[in-house]
Design an enzyme around this catalytic site. Structure first.
Site, mmCIF file in Angstrom:
data_model
loop_
_atom_site.group_PDB
_atom_site.id
_atom_site.type_symbol
_atom_site.label_atom_id
_atom_site.label_comp_id
_atom_site.label_asym_id
_atom_site.label_seq_id
_atom_site.Cartn_x
_atom_site.Cartn_y
_atom_site.Cartn_z
ATOM 1 N N CYS A 91 -31.829 52.460 12.980
ATOM 2 C CA CYS A 91 -32.883 51.650 12.344
ATOM 3 C C CYS A 91 -32.317 50.300 11.912
ATOM 4 O O CYS A 91 -32.961 49.266 12.083
ATOM 5 C CB CYS A 91 -33.455 52.370 11.127
ATOM 6 S SG CYS A 91 -34.273 53.947 11.481
ATOM 7 N N CYS A 117 -30.616 55.211 8.120
ATOM 8 C CA CYS A 117 -30.596 55.386 9.578
ATOM 9 C C CYS A 117 -29.860 54.236 10.275
ATOM 10 O O CYS A 117 -30.321 53.093 10.244
ATOM 11 C CB CYS A 117 -32.047 55.487 10.060
ATOM 12 S SG CYS A 117 -32.301 55.306 11.825
#
Length: 125
Positions: free
Chosen positions: A33, A30
């Protein structure tokens, strides 16, 4: 204090033995993230009295499902075993600092009363 890897094996004990736990639900693939990780790590260093945990949603799919995580990163704050904040998206440093300050200032007696009222209302419905 460095962040703590939360798994299904240590999740409940971490929540039970700490007043305030911040949880970053994330995954290695991600992009947002990865952008949020240094902000989260810096906040962990700046707030050594709080526990900053990370849940890898790929490795801990049961935890992610239990909290109905549909978007990552998702930040959750738990005080006295009550979720007081949950929001998907990577927060900028200033927003994360603000959310932490707000969580610290919560009157948990009021929060517990509100939860009890909501639960009794749900039971009547």
């Amino acid at each position: 204090m460095p962040t703590v890897e939360l798994t299904k094996d240590n999740f409940n004990s971490t929540l039970e033995s700490n007043d305030t736990v911040l949880i970053d639900f994330w995954a290695s693939w991600c992009g947002p993230c990865k952008m949020f990780a240094p902000v989260y790590e810096k906040a962990a260093e700046s707030n050594p009295d709080l526990v900053f945990g990370k849940v890898d949603t790929e490795a801990q799919q049961e935890l992610a499902a239990a909290f109905d995580i549909r978007s990552i990163p998702t930040l959750m704050i738990v005080r006295d075993k009550i979720v007081v904040f949950s929001q998907p998206g990577a927060l900028p440093e200033s927003a994360l600092t603000d959310v932490i300050d707000q969580a610290r200032k919560l009157d948990m007696d009021e929060v517990r009363a509100s939860v009890a009222d909501q639960q009794s209302g749900d039971a009547q419905a």
